[in-house]
Scaffold this active site. Structure first.
Site: not given
Lengths: 250, 71
Positions: A12, A131, A174, A186
């Site tokens: 595919r 972090a 940035c 979450c």
């Protein structure tokens, strides 16, 4: 040349003008590091294994907990307590024995991460805390490795692609310069499974496009996904010349 | 003394600000924490280093959102 078995497995892909046999060979030669094997990393890892990305490194140091199963679709109830990376590696190899999967089940320092980056051409940030996100960004800037960032909480998703192989690329810092902030995650905010799954799936899609040389529409952009309206907003991120990670601050 | 105002939209809510107001002043006006926020004006992210100097204009579409870390 692809083998007959590969021709069948990836038929595919081979039908697609944009992928074809060349693209499938690119995927076979692809080397991707996926950091975080939770709600983002589950679909990202499964799709990249299924797609035939030849070499995939997965990193996470958590064990599977029952509360993960509501959204982390790579795992089963019987897996609770097991190492996520060991479980996911097994699952990926069941899907596609043609791909090589290596797992890292320790928390990496930046130095270790920089070593790992020498062996890959692309990183997917599927982590769950600020972090780690900042460290991964900084390492990818230093190593000039492209980085696809996903994040999700509640019904909201965020998706970004920073191609650090390009000199003028913006970076995660940035956009979000506060390294010590307690960003929403979450476990403190909740999340609906298909939203985090959508973002992880988009990271896999962008990874496949990048590896096969298709242009990405989201480099230096932030895509915000609203799971309630199914609307996507798009924002342009310009490199911040004052950025302490990728810029030249005065 | 009467100050002229500009009308902007913040997350699709109309807001009036003093003319020449910058992004930091907008956040103060909204009582929004500066940390953890990202700002886009007319679909372009404005770096934090520019917030103090970026003056908002009439009809600006401001998007204010937080970093999310979940995954």
């Amino acid at each position: 040349m692809l083998t007959d078995a590969e021709m069948l497995r990836y038929s595919r892909h081979l039908l697609l003008e944009d992928v074809g046999e060349l693209g499938q060979k690119d995927l076979k030669n692809g080397k991707v590091l996926i950091i975080g094997m939770g709600g983002l990393g589950s679909p990202a890892a499964l799709y990249l294994a299924a797609a035939g990305v030849g070499s995939i490194v997965i990193a996470d140091f958590d064990c599977l907990e029952v509360s993960n199963l509501q959204r982390q679709i790579g795992y089963n109830t019987g897996d609770i307590g097991g190492d996520k990376v060991a479980l996911m590696k097994q699952r990926m190899q069941q899907i596609n024995p043609e791909v090589r999967v290596r797992s890292i089940n320790t928390e990496m320092t930046k130095e270790q991460l920089l070593m790992e980056l020498m062996m890959v051409n692309l990183v997917l940030d599927c982590t769950d805390n600020m972090a780690s996100r900042q460290m991964i960004n900084s390492a990818c800037v230093d190593a000039k490795v492209p980085l696809i960032v996903g994040a999700a909480i509640r019904f909201e998703g965020q998706l970004m692609f920073f191609d650090h192989s390009q000199e003028d690329s913006a970076c995660y810092h940035c956009l979000f310069p506060n390294e010590d902030e307690q960003a929403l995650n979450c476990s403190n905010s909740g999340v609906i499974g298909p939203v985090v799954g959508t973002i992880g799936t988009m990271q896999a899609l962008e990874a496949i496009k990048h590896i096969t040389g298709l242009p990405s529409g989201i480099k230096n952009k932030l895509k915000l996904f609203d799971g309630k309206t199914l609307e996507w907003q798009t924002f342009v991120i310009n490199k911040d010349a004052q950025c302490s990670v990728c810029g030249n601050p005065k | 003394m009467w100050k002229s105002k500009v009308k902007i939209n913040v997350n699709e809510q109309p807001i009036e600000l003093d003319e020449q107001a910058n992004i930091e002043q907008l956040l103060t006006f909204l009582d929004s924490p500066l940390k953890g926020s990202a700002i886009a004006v007319n679909q372009k992210i404005i770096s934090r280093s520019e917030w103090a100097n970026y003056k908002l204009q009439e009809n600006d579409q401001v998007s204010l959102f937080q970093a999310i870390a979940g995954g």
